[in-house]
Design an enzyme around this catalytic site. Structure first.
Site, PDB file in Angstrom:
ATOM      1  N   ASP A 191       0.864  -1.187   0.000  1.00 51.47           N
ATOM      2  CA  ASP A 191       0.000   0.000   0.000  1.00 51.47           C
ATOM      3  C   ASP A 191       0.894   1.229   0.000  1.00 51.47           C
ATOM      4  O   ASP A 191       1.427   1.627   1.042  1.00 51.47           O
ATOM      5  CB  ASP A 191      -0.908   0.014   1.236  1.00 51.47           C
ATOM      6  CG  ASP A 191      -1.993  -1.081   1.174  1.00 51.47           C
ATOM      7  OD1 ASP A 191      -1.807  -2.067   0.429  1.00 51.47           O
ATOM      8  OD2 ASP A 191      -3.009  -0.938   1.875  1.00 51.47           O
TER       9      ASP A 191
ATOM     10  N   LYS B  93      -6.698   3.239  -3.492  1.00 48.32           N
ATOM     11  CA  LYS B  93      -7.120   3.256  -2.094  1.00 48.32           C
ATOM     12  C   LYS B  93      -7.333   4.695  -1.670  1.00 48.32           C
ATOM     13  O   LYS B  93      -6.573   5.587  -2.062  1.00 48.32           O
ATOM     14  CB  LYS B  93      -6.034   2.566  -1.256  1.00 48.32           C
ATOM     15  CG  LYS B  93      -6.243   2.571   0.244  1.00 48.32           C
ATOM     16  CD  LYS B  93      -5.169   1.747   0.941  1.00 48.32           C
ATOM     17  CE  LYS B  93      -5.157   1.968   2.458  1.00 48.32           C
ATOM     18  NZ  LYS B  93      -4.069   1.250   3.122  1.00 48.32           N
TER      19      LYS B  93
ATOM     20  N   LYS C 266     -10.120   0.309  -2.576  1.00 38.98           N
ATOM     21  CA  LYS C 266     -10.035   0.073  -1.132  1.00 38.98           C
ATOM     22  C   LYS C 266     -10.290   1.358  -0.359  1.00 38.98           C
ATOM     23  O   LYS C 266      -9.432   2.230  -0.291  1.00 38.98           O
ATOM     24  CB  LYS C 266      -8.660  -0.482  -0.766  1.00 38.98           C
ATOM     25  CG  LYS C 266      -8.486  -0.693   0.752  1.00 38.98           C
ATOM     26  CD  LYS C 266      -7.136  -1.282   1.102  1.00 38.98           C
ATOM     27  CE  LYS C 266      -6.927  -1.290   2.624  1.00 38.98           C
ATOM     28  NZ  LYS C 266      -5.558  -1.742   2.985  1.00 38.98           N
TER      29      LYS C 266
END
Lengths: 480, 339, 314
Positions: free
Chosen positions: C151, C214, C250
């Site tokens: 991430d 995300k 996400k």
């Protein structure tokens, strides 16, 4: 794995909040009374054709009694009452409407067929807001810019449609009462129930008898009311055809008139629009309330350079609309209000086919009972098609294209109607340029079908005259 | 202030009036003749000897229609004699036909986009210019009003002055009415919401039969001040000041077609105008007994209708904004407020 | 990795990239908020709710991102990820455990063979203010320690100053450093502020090779608001229509209740489509959400409301 998820389980709103009587009389002079001739009509739930109640049909004698009661109340109580006192009655009504809003929302969905989501989140909040708004005007009329000593007109005859039964009642009754007029209101024959519960609310609020009178019935009752010699003001929302009839009826009299009539709103999408929001606006514009909206954006005018993209997005979006039980909280599209209206929608859609437009219908199953019409889009429509000119008053969108802003405006204005229009562009100057040139009373730019009690609403040309809402809404009920 | 001052003045002062052909210097030189007995024979030139007495034959004016900025005769080729209250011939006026009315609507529609599209400031400038030109012709108008209504010259001058002031009053309204009639609406959501008045379009104005200049100005100026264009049917009885007003409009900066003036029979011209689908509104002030019928015809396309006032109108009183707002549409524009 | 799906010349210069991103349709803030609010009124009951809760559990990236993260804390979280409710074996495991890069090894060890992936934040999380080499080293270390998912944060400073190419090149460099690991690109939408920026950053990240986009680090508020998720779901939907590639989404930060989670699933269902209702394409970054999902799950099964003492803390 994901296939069966979110076939949303039914989420019905409870009907138990509504206590329907099997039959209703007329509300005249503060009490329910039987009609002189004893005629009645049945009102049905358009979602399943179940009879909800029997409702009295008012004849000329009943209308006469109602007008007399209104006149008496006007002369003896309501007219002389200080504005501040009138205001408090209206505030009181507004509060009761809020308190009983879920009951009224369910009732409205039952009688009208519109989704509970809309009655709960749109109709009822606006109904209460209208009464709150006009309540505040009652003792401030001298500040409304309508003359130093504004006076009421007298008795207002009000005839309202079936598409927003209680909201249209609020649009009519709240300003009339705030300005010191008394009213005789006729709800539509297919949706009388919420008006009759409103009559109970008037009793609950201890509104003086005769200030609000509700006479139910069909066109004949409406005609008798409009033509009655004891009426000082006529306020009508409904079809342009009936609006013209009313304008003829009152010609040469001293009756003041406001008319809020049909439309064929253009929703203009420029190529620089925020497309996802434009698609939402198109959907809201034509499928809100099953398209039973006078200000619906029933003509989509999309710039040719993005037409394909917009249509693709639009169809995908329409396919997610959930049609069915109006009382299910997840229903987006409810039932068509009546068999007659369904016939009209079918007829005009059939003409669209005959004229060579391409019909696309959202894939959805129609319930076996009740009146239903699926969300429908016609492409390849030109200005010459009847479906581009006549008000269908149903979930049917006609799609036309344009090349330049001038062409968009020209096509948008090429109609005898002039109620609403939409403009979608991310460029502010183009939005204002377009809005300036559109001959329509309400322009929604980068939004659609928004209503507010402070915002005047009403049409140009054959969409009627006068404004409802806002300071302008007082004008139709005041003698300067 | 007396009601309908021009007409009431006329009756009070009947003994002191003169009927004369308006529009020439000759008429003005005859002021000393006030008090002469009224001449009553119909359709007879009012005072040929006066002209001869000056040693010069006056050049008479032809009273024509005013359509699209031009001064045509009626396409029908007809005219009708206009007389003073005592029946003395003042002039022949064009007797407009239904086709003239149709042409006038076409001209008014064509002019609407440009005129309504002008800035309000510019419309005010143009209208003020009209007032300037009126002032320059005060004498001529006074003659015509005096002749038309058989009122004393002084009274006529006062009425003309009131008409000019009325015009100035409305000229000043052009860039203010939107602020007064429109405004921001505080909606309960993230939206900018503004209501703006807009002109309704082409307005057919039936001018009051009395008060041939002040009444006419009082009904016409508010219509065009807000950006409408007008088809005016002048007072059938006393159309001459209206035609002269048209001449003033033509020589001001007012675009052709903004005001179109018809003279002739109300009963012939009003019904087709009231039913015309390209007319947006009717001012029935001068419609008299036809008012109900015209309102009914207007319902066919849902024209806006300003009904005749109840009772008689005091044209000298300050009018308020009713005549401005009667021919305005309220347009409300919403826009989201976001980043 | 050669970019075969982007328009030719997309990254020829910052100007060309900018022209492309600014040519995307705008987003009207009020309209987007309204659409999200409208979908939030969906009433998900009974069977649909049961399905939604289990799906949401399977989508959770159970996260701890504290300076105080100890090996013990990470191991406890891992245990919870595998058996969210020790008392109820029918509860599915979560998708992944998300930790700082220096805690990857501990998590990998604790989760070996469990089917729960280890995700690592990297690239100088959460600010991203570090030299590129440091970010790449961070990434390589996490991958080397066994992280299956990275991430990363984008350089918001570069984005807001208009240097889109720098943001793009950093993502491609990290993507390369990821090797086989999946790359989730954190936009930190709370710092991008406008939905126009969210849309542009989404497309930028997708073209640069993101497997997921995300919303947030969880360290900045607002984080995963419904309209932001809406805009990002529209982006992945349209990106697939344009390129054929399906990118995941996400939301992370601020999703604490079952209601929040279900609203997100409704958005996925109605905006991107049911294809995305899959942990491979939709994850929810959260720490406290899991217990609320468990409580609601029990309530649905038993009809009795639960209390926090009956669910484990980690």
């Amino acid at each position: 794995m994901a296939d069966d998820i979110f076939t949303y389980a039914p989420a019905p709103e409870s009907r138990s909040v509504v206590r329907l009587r099997s039959s209703y009389g007329l509300f005249i002079d503060g009490a329910f009374a039987d009609p002189a001739e004893g005629r009645s009509l049945k009102t049905v739930n358009p979602a399943d054709e179940e009879v909800l109640a029997e409702v009295a049909v008012a004849g000329e004698a009943d209308v006469d009694r109602a007008v007399a009661a209104a006149r008496r109340a006007y002369e003896t109580v309501w007219g002389p009452m200080p504005g501040a006192e009138r205001a408090k009655y209206l505030f009181r009504i507004a509060r009761i409407l809020q308190e009983r809003s879920r009951e009224l929302a369910v009732l409205e969905s039952l009688d009208n067929g519109k989704p509970i989501k809309e009655t709960r989140d749109v109709d009822l909040p606006l109904v209460a807001a209208h009464f709150f708004y006009y309540a505040g005007w009652a003792d401030k009329l001298g500040h409304a810019g309508l003359g130093a000593d504004p006076r009421p007109l007298g008795v207002a005859a009000q005839v309202i449609p079936w598409n927003f039964p209680l909201l249209m009642l609020a649009w009519k009754i709240a300003p009339a009462l705030a300005t010191g007029n008394t009213v005789v209101l006729k709800p539509a024959e297919t949706t009388p129930l919420s008006a009759l519960v409103f009559a109970e609310i008037c009793q609950e609020a201890e509104l003086p008898p005769g200030v609000v009178n509700i006479v139910t019935g069909a066109g004949e009752t409406g005609r008798a009311l409009v033509a009655h010699g004891g009426v000082d003001k006529v306020a009508f929302t409904g079809s342009t055809e009936v609006g013209k009839e009313i304008a003829r009826t009152v010609a040469g009299t001293r009756k003041r008139v406001t008319l809020e009539l049909g439309g064929k709103g253009a929703n203009i999408v420029y190529d620089d629009a925020a497309l996802d929001q434009a698609v939402e606006g198109i959907v809201t514009g034509i499928f809100f309330n099953q398209g039973h909206v006078c200000c619906a954006g029933s003509r989509l005018l999309v710039q040719e350079s993005v037409a394909e993209d917009v249509l693709e997005r639009l169809k995908r979006r329409i396919s997610t609309l959930r049609m069915g039980d109006p009382l299910d909280k997840n229903t987006d599209i409810g039932a068509i209000n009546s068999a007659a209206q369904l016939d009209k929608i079918r007829e005009l859609s059939g003409i669209g086919d005959d004229e060579g437009a391409q019909r696309w219908t959202a894939p959805c199953e129609l319930p076996s009972r009740g009146y239903w019409f699926p969300p429908t889009v016609f492409t390849g429509v030109t200005q010459a098609h009847r479906i581009a000119r006549e008000e269908i008053f149903g979930p049917v969108l006609s799609v036309l294209t344009f090349r330049t802003p001038a062409e968009a405006v020209e096509k948008a204005n090429n109609t005898p109607f002039g109620l609403s229009a939409g403009v979608w562009t991310e460029k502010g100057s183009r939005m204002l340029w377009t809005a300036n040139r559109l001959r329509a009373g309400v322009i929604w730019s980068n939004t659609f079908n928004k209503f507010d009690p402070t915002s005047p609403f009403g049409g140009y040309k054959e969409s009627g005259y006068g404004r409802e809402g806002g300071r302008h809404g007082l004008e139709g009920y005041i003698r300067g | 202030m007396a009601e309908t001052p021009e007409s009431s003045e006329r009756s009070e002062q009947a003994g002191k009036t003169v009927a004369r052909r308006p529009g020439g210097r000759a008429a003005r030189t005859k002021r000393a003749d006030e008090g002469a007995p009224p001449q009553v024979e119909p359709a007879r030139p009012a005072e040929p000897p006066a002209v001869a007495a000056q040693g010069r034959l006056a050049v008479r004016k032809t009273y024509k229609l005013y359509v699209g900025g031009a001064f045509p005769r009626s396409e029908s080729g007809r005219s009708y004699p206009v007389t003073d209250p005592q029946g003395g011939l003042l002039a022949n006026a064009a007797l407009a036909s239904r086709k003239d009315a149709r042409d006038a609507v076409v001209a008014a529609r064509r002019a609407f986009g440009g005129w309504s599209g002008r800035t309000a400031y510019n419309r005010g400038q143009v209208l003020y210019r009209v007032a300037e030109m009126l002032e320059g012709r005060l004498g001529q108008f006074a003659d015509e009003v005096a002749a038309a209504d058989a009122v004393p010259r002084e009274r006529a001058e006062a009425l003309v002055a009131a008409a000019i002031d009325r015009w100035v009053w409305y000229a000043g309204w052009t860039d203010k009415i939107a602020s007064v009639a429109g405004g921001a609406n505080p909606v309960a959501g993230p939206y900018f919401n503004l209501s703006t008045p807009e002109p309704t379009g082409v307005v057919a104005v039936f001018a009051p039969p009395e008060a041939p200049l002040l009444g006419l100005v009082s009904v016409l100026a508010p219509v065009i001040a807000t950006g409408n264009t007008a088809v005016v049917v002048a007072s059938e009885r006393a159309p001459l000041p209206a035609v002269t007003l048209a001449e003033v409009l033509a020589t001001s900066d007012l675009p052709g077609g903004v005001v179109n003036l018809l003279t002739g029979r109300l009963a012939e011209l009003a019904p087709p105008l009231a039913a015309h689908a390209d007319v947006n509104a009717l001012d029935l002030t001068g419609a008299g007994a036809l008012a109900a019928e015209l309102e009914e015809a207007a319902a066919g396309t849902l024209k806006r209708v300003l009904r005749p006032a109840e009772g008689r109108t005091d044209w000298t009183a300050e009018p308020g904004t009713e005549r401005l707002t009667a021919f305005l549409e309220t347009k409300t524009v919403w826009h989201p407020i976001g980043v | 990795m050669p970019d075969t799906i982007s328009p030719p010349g997309l990254t020829a210069s910052n100007a060309s990239l900018r022209a492309y991103l600014h040519g995307l349709p705008g987003v009207d803030e009020v309209g987007a908020a309204q659409r999200a609010a409208g979908l939030a009124t969906r009433s998900i009951k009974t069977t649909a709710k049961a399905q939604a809760i289990d799906l949401a559990i399977r989508m959770v990236d159970l996260t701890t991102l504290e300076g105080a993260d100890t090996p013990g804390k990470v191991r406890a979280l891992a245990a919870k990820a595998v058996h969210p409710d020790p008392a109820d074996p029918s509860v599915p495991r979560v998708a992944a455990v998300c930790v700082y890069s220096d805690r990857v090894a501990i998590a990998v060890e604790a989760l070996r063979g469990s089917g729960v992936a280890v995700a690592s934040v990297a690239t100088a999380f959460p600010a991203g203010r570090a030299p590129l080499e440091a970010k790449l080293a961070d990434t390589r270390q996490a991958v080397a320690d066994g992280a299956a998912e990275i991430d990363m944060v984008i350089d918001r400073g570069a984005f807001l100053s208009g240097d889109y190419l720098k943001v793009y090149e950093e993502i491609t460099a990290v993507k390369e450093a990821c090797g086989d690991a999946h790359l989730k690109v954190i936009l930190e939408t709370g710092e991008l502020v406008t939905y126009d920026n969210v849309r542009r950053a989404s497309w930028l990240a997708m073209h640069a090779g993101a497997d997921f986009i995300k919303t947030s680090t969880g360290k900045v508020s607002p984080a995963a608001t419904l309209p932001v998720v809406l805009v990002m779901l529209e982006a992945v939907r349209d990106f697939r229509a344009a390129t054929g590639r399906r990118i995941g989404v996400k939301p992370a930060g601020g999703i604490r209740t079952t209601k929040d989670a279900v609203r997100n699933l409704v958005l996925v269902n109605e905006v991107a489509g049911a294809d995305w209702l899959d942990p491979a394409y939709f994850r929810i970054g959260a720490s406290s959400l899991l217990n609320d999902l468990l409580m609601q799950r029990t309530k649905l099964a038993t009809g009795v409301y639960g209390g926090p003492d009956y669910y484990t803390l980690d």
